[in-house]
Design a protein around this motif. Sequence first.
Motif, PDB file in Angstrom:
ATOM      1  N   ALA A   3       0.716  -1.227   0.085  1.00 58.65           N
ATOM      2  CA  ALA A   3      -0.098  -0.129   0.017  1.00 58.65           C
ATOM      3  C   ALA A   3       0.654   1.273  -0.461  1.00 58.65           C
ATOM      4  O   ALA A   3       1.479   1.315   0.649  1.00 58.65           O
ATOM      5  N   PHE A   4       0.685   2.201  -1.105  1.00 61.85           N
ATOM      6  CA  PHE A   4       1.304   3.487  -0.787  1.00 61.85           C
ATOM      7  C   PHE A   4       3.019   3.752  -0.956  1.00 61.85           C
ATOM      8  O   PHE A   4       3.100   4.270  -0.629  1.00 61.85           O
ATOM      9  N   ASN A   5       2.736   3.343  -1.899  1.00 62.69           N
ATOM     10  CA  ASN A   5       4.320   2.778  -2.853  1.00 62.69           C
ATOM     11  C   ASN A   5       4.252   3.018  -3.588  1.00 62.69           C
ATOM     12  O   ASN A   5       3.149   3.524  -4.650  1.00 62.69           O
ATOM     13  N   TYR A   6       5.414   4.139  -4.485  1.00 65.98           N
ATOM     14  CA  TYR A   6       5.664   4.279  -5.391  1.00 65.98           C
ATOM     15  C   TYR A   6       7.376   3.752  -6.627  1.00 65.98           C
ATOM     16  O   TYR A   6       8.088   3.139  -5.227  1.00 65.98           O
ATOM     17  N   PHE A   7       6.159   3.057  -7.324  1.00 65.31           N
ATOM     18  CA  PHE A   7       6.659   1.929  -8.256  1.00 65.31           C
ATOM     19  C   PHE A   7       7.369   2.914  -9.133  1.00 65.31           C
ATOM     20  O   PHE A   7       6.962   3.137 -10.187  1.00 65.31           O
ATOM     21  N   GLY A   8       8.354   2.551  -9.608  1.00 62.59           N
ATOM     22  CA  GLY A   8       9.471   3.248 -10.655  1.00 62.59           C
ATOM     23  C   GLY A   8      10.388   5.166 -10.188  1.00 62.59           C
ATOM     24  O   GLY A   8      10.137   5.539  -8.933  1.00 62.59           O
ATOM     25  N   PRO A   9      11.164   5.336 -11.465  1.00 65.69           N
ATOM     26  CA  PRO A   9      11.344   4.541 -12.556  1.00 65.69           C
ATOM     27  C   PRO A   9      12.402   3.469 -12.759  1.00 65.69           C
ATOM     28  O   PRO A   9      12.536   3.191 -11.371  1.00 65.69           O
ATOM     29  N   ASN A  10      12.093   2.536 -13.933  1.00 62.55           N
ATOM     30  CA  ASN A  10      13.084   1.973 -14.541  1.00 62.55           C
ATOM     31  C   ASN A  10      12.968   0.878 -13.671  1.00 62.55           C
ATOM     32  O   ASN A  10      13.705  -0.293 -13.636  1.00 62.55           O
ATOM     33  N   CYS A  11      11.608   0.079 -13.270  1.00 62.09           N
ATOM     34  CA  CYS A  11      10.927  -1.069 -13.112  1.00 62.09           C
ATOM     35  C   CYS A  11      10.603  -1.781 -14.014  1.00 62.09           C
ATOM     36  O   CYS A  11       9.581  -1.814 -14.259  1.00 62.09           O
ATOM     37  N   THR A  12      10.496  -3.052 -13.785  1.00 59.77           N
ATOM     38  CA  THR A  12      10.715  -3.972 -14.698  1.00 59.77           C
ATOM     39  C   THR A  12       9.486  -4.898 -14.620  1.00 59.77           C
ATOM     40  O   THR A  12       8.626  -4.495 -15.684  1.00 59.77           O
ATOM     41  N   GLN A  13       9.485  -5.343 -13.405  1.00 56.19           N
ATOM     42  CA  GLN A  13       8.203  -6.748 -13.046  1.00 56.19           C
ATOM     43  C   GLN A  13       8.339  -6.641 -11.472  1.00 56.19           C
ATOM     44  O   GLN A  13       9.345  -6.705 -10.570  1.00 56.19           O
ATOM     45  N   ARG A  14       7.604  -7.493 -11.302  1.00 55.00           N
ATOM     46  CA  ARG A  14       7.450  -7.994 -10.172  1.00 55.00           C
ATOM     47  C   ARG A  14       6.851  -7.399  -8.882  1.00 55.00           C
ATOM     48  O   ARG A  14       7.598  -6.989  -8.053  1.00 55.00           O
ATOM     49  N   MET A  15       5.646  -6.157  -8.932  1.00 55.83           N
ATOM     50  CA  MET A  15       5.026  -5.441  -7.978  1.00 55.83           C
ATOM     51  C   MET A  15       4.119  -5.211  -8.053  1.00 55.83           C
ATOM     52  O   MET A  15       3.265  -4.445  -7.708  1.00 55.83           O
ATOM     53  N   PRO A  16       3.545  -6.642  -6.914  1.00 54.96           N
ATOM     54  CA  PRO A  16       4.396  -7.650  -6.919  1.00 54.96           C
ATOM     55  C   PRO A  16       4.197  -8.732  -7.616  1.00 54.96           C
ATOM     56  O   PRO A  16       3.388  -8.926  -8.444  1.00 54.96           O
ATOM     57  N   ARG A  17       4.743 -10.175  -7.483  1.00 53.00           N
ATOM     58  CA  ARG A  17       4.788 -10.949  -8.581  1.00 53.00           C
ATOM     59  C   ARG A  17       4.114 -12.212  -7.088  1.00 53.00           C
ATOM     60  O   ARG A  17       4.916 -12.417  -6.266  1.00 53.00           O
ATOM     61  N   VAL A  18       3.168 -12.679  -7.114  1.00 54.60           N
ATOM     62  CA  VAL A  18       2.758 -13.698  -6.307  1.00 54.60           C
ATOM     63  C   VAL A  18       2.640 -14.794  -6.018  1.00 54.60           C
ATOM     64  O   VAL A  18       2.062 -14.958  -7.535  1.00 54.60           O
ATOM     65  N   ARG A  19       2.646 -16.257  -5.522  1.00 53.33           N
ATOM     66  CA  ARG A  19       2.250 -17.590  -5.173  1.00 53.33           C
ATOM     67  C   ARG A  19       1.414 -18.120  -4.429  1.00 53.33           C
ATOM     68  O   ARG A  19       2.169 -17.681  -3.449  1.00 53.33           O
ATOM     69  N   HIS A  20       1.087 -18.783  -4.632  1.00 50.85           N
ATOM     70  CA  HIS A  20      -0.009 -19.298  -3.765  1.00 50.85           C
ATOM     71  C   HIS A  20      -1.398 -18.580  -2.929  1.00 50.85           C
ATOM     72  O   HIS A  20      -1.884 -18.467  -3.129  1.00 50.85           O
ATOM     73  N   GLY A  21      -0.186 -17.431  -2.557  1.00 53.67           N
ATOM     74  CA  GLY A  21      -1.147 -16.709  -1.598  1.00 53.67           C
ATOM     75  C   GLY A  21      -2.144 -14.949  -1.242  1.00 53.67           C
ATOM     76  O   GLY A  21      -2.396 -15.422  -2.697  1.00 53.67           O
ATOM     77  N   TYR A  22      -2.128 -14.222  -0.790  1.00 53.97           N
ATOM     78  CA  TYR A  22      -3.324 -13.175  -0.720  1.00 53.97           C
ATOM     79  C   TYR A  22      -2.505 -12.010  -0.999  1.00 53.97           C
ATOM     80  O   TYR A  22      -1.951 -12.023   0.378  1.00 53.97           O
ATOM     81  N   ALA A  23      -2.724 -11.342  -1.801  1.00 53.70           N
ATOM     82  CA  ALA A  23      -2.113  -9.565  -1.997  1.00 53.70           C
ATOM     83  C   ALA A  23      -3.053  -9.043  -2.300  1.00 53.70           C
ATOM     84  O   ALA A  23      -4.031  -9.185  -3.111  1.00 53.70           O
ATOM     85  N   HIS A  24      -3.001  -7.740  -0.920  1.00 56.68           N
ATOM     86  CA  HIS A  24      -3.965  -6.993  -1.192  1.00 56.68           C
ATOM     87  C   HIS A  24      -3.696  -5.062  -2.228  1.00 56.68           C
ATOM     88  O   HIS A  24      -2.137  -4.724  -1.118  1.00 56.68           O
ATOM     89  N   VAL A  25      -3.062  -5.455  -3.039  1.00 51.57           N
ATOM     90  CA  VAL A  25      -2.326  -4.546  -3.731  1.00 51.57           C
ATOM     91  C   VAL A  25      -3.326  -3.031  -4.036  1.00 51.57           C
ATOM     92  O   VAL A  25      -4.054  -3.293  -5.069  1.00 51.57           O
ATOM     93  N   VAL A  26      -3.147  -1.749  -2.929  1.00 53.03           N
ATOM     94  CA  VAL A  26      -4.122  -0.845  -3.308  1.00 53.03           C
ATOM     95  C   VAL A  26      -3.429   0.484  -3.183  1.00 53.03           C
ATOM     96  O   VAL A  26      -1.877   0.946  -1.698  1.00 53.03           O
ATOM     97  N   ASN A  27      -3.451   1.373  -3.833  1.00 53.55           N
ATOM     98  CA  ASN A  27      -3.334   2.918  -3.548  1.00 53.55           C
ATOM     99  C   ASN A  27      -1.999   3.098  -3.281  1.00 53.55           C
ATOM    100  O   ASN A  27      -1.124   4.505  -3.255  1.00 53.55           O
ATOM    101  N   ASN A  28      -1.345   2.100  -4.927  1.00 55.58           N
ATOM    102  CA  ASN A  28      -0.009   2.599  -5.303  1.00 55.58           C
ATOM    103  C   ASN A  28       0.595   3.237  -6.178  1.00 55.58           C
ATOM    104  O   ASN A  28      -0.525   3.746  -7.278  1.00 55.58           O
ATOM    105  N   VAL A  29       1.081   4.171  -6.563  1.00 57.26           N
ATOM    106  CA  VAL A  29       1.699   4.752  -8.520  1.00 57.26           C
ATOM    107  C   VAL A  29       2.677   3.862  -8.195  1.00 57.26           C
ATOM    108  O   VAL A  29       3.923   3.176  -8.273  1.00 57.26           O
TER     109      VAL A  29
END
Length: 321
Positions: free
Chosen positions: A188-214
């Motif tokens: 939550a509330f994170n800033y991704f970038g510049p120059n990020c390629t992948q996995r923002m996030p990459r999730v296996r099996h479980g649960y992720a709430h990805v909220v209010n990020n740029v």
Amino acid sequence: MTNNIGNDVVIYKVTDNSDDPLNPKPGTLRYAMTHIKGKIWVTFEQNMKIRLQKPLLVSSFTTIDGRGARVNIAGGACLMLQRVTNVIIHGLRIHHCKAQTASTVMGPDKKIVNVGAVDGDAIRMVTSSKIWIDHNTLYESEDGLIDVTRGSTNITISNNWFRTQNKVMLLGHDDGYLRDKNMKVTVAFNYFGPNCTQRMPRVRHGYAHVVNNVYKGWGNYAIGGSMNPSIKSQANYFYAPKDGKKEVTWKKESGVVGEVAGNFQSVEDVFANGACFNGSGSGRGSVKPNYSPEQAFPVEDGHKVKDLTRNAGALKCSSTC
């Protein structure tokens, strides 16, 4: 994180930026993690760069608080949270983390621990719970920036600035590690970038709430998953790259006919510059966050998230902010 406060907290100030993995000196960050028992709140006397010689095993009931100083952990090994609980990592700049061969280090309670080879992650969590990673700046490490693995759960990753990195955040150890079905992570509330390629996030099996990020662009994808994860993307701001892939999501198909590759749901997200989200699964109702009343928080409108994340990353302020 109420277990990290109280009258029984030991306040420890780092005064020495050196590092000895087996015989840490008083005043160093590693000394705090190995010699101080109980609840500990770590601060820093002044601006410093710490080059860890080997992975730093963070102890339970620990807060590492970089406010009031410019603290860089860079150029060597980085942080490992292994079978711990109630940890706060706040206000650090962690970058240029290097892969390490198997080694022996002093861990919490002065125990000598054999640590296997590590890939060069900034913060790696292994079988840990109740962890809060907040207001850090992370970039340019050999493998990833954050790993949540081997049954770790109840993790909050908030207000961080992730930049200049290929693999950013991995949630779930590997396709065969079924204990990660119980993993719950809030991003939550994170800033991704510049120059990020992948996995923002990459999730296996479980649960992720990805909220209010740029998301300021991506290379391969922004949010991905495999092994039937549940992902609720809510009120994020996705700004697609000018050239390249506009699709936000990536899914690793199971290969079974008629079986979807997880439950990917977009709720109230904002898509700019051609960004698009390929949802899948059984609908919004199955990906509601299972928050207690104490854990619940208000979600901001996705159009306002750029302002909300303006101060993401390590804060530039005094120790009283």
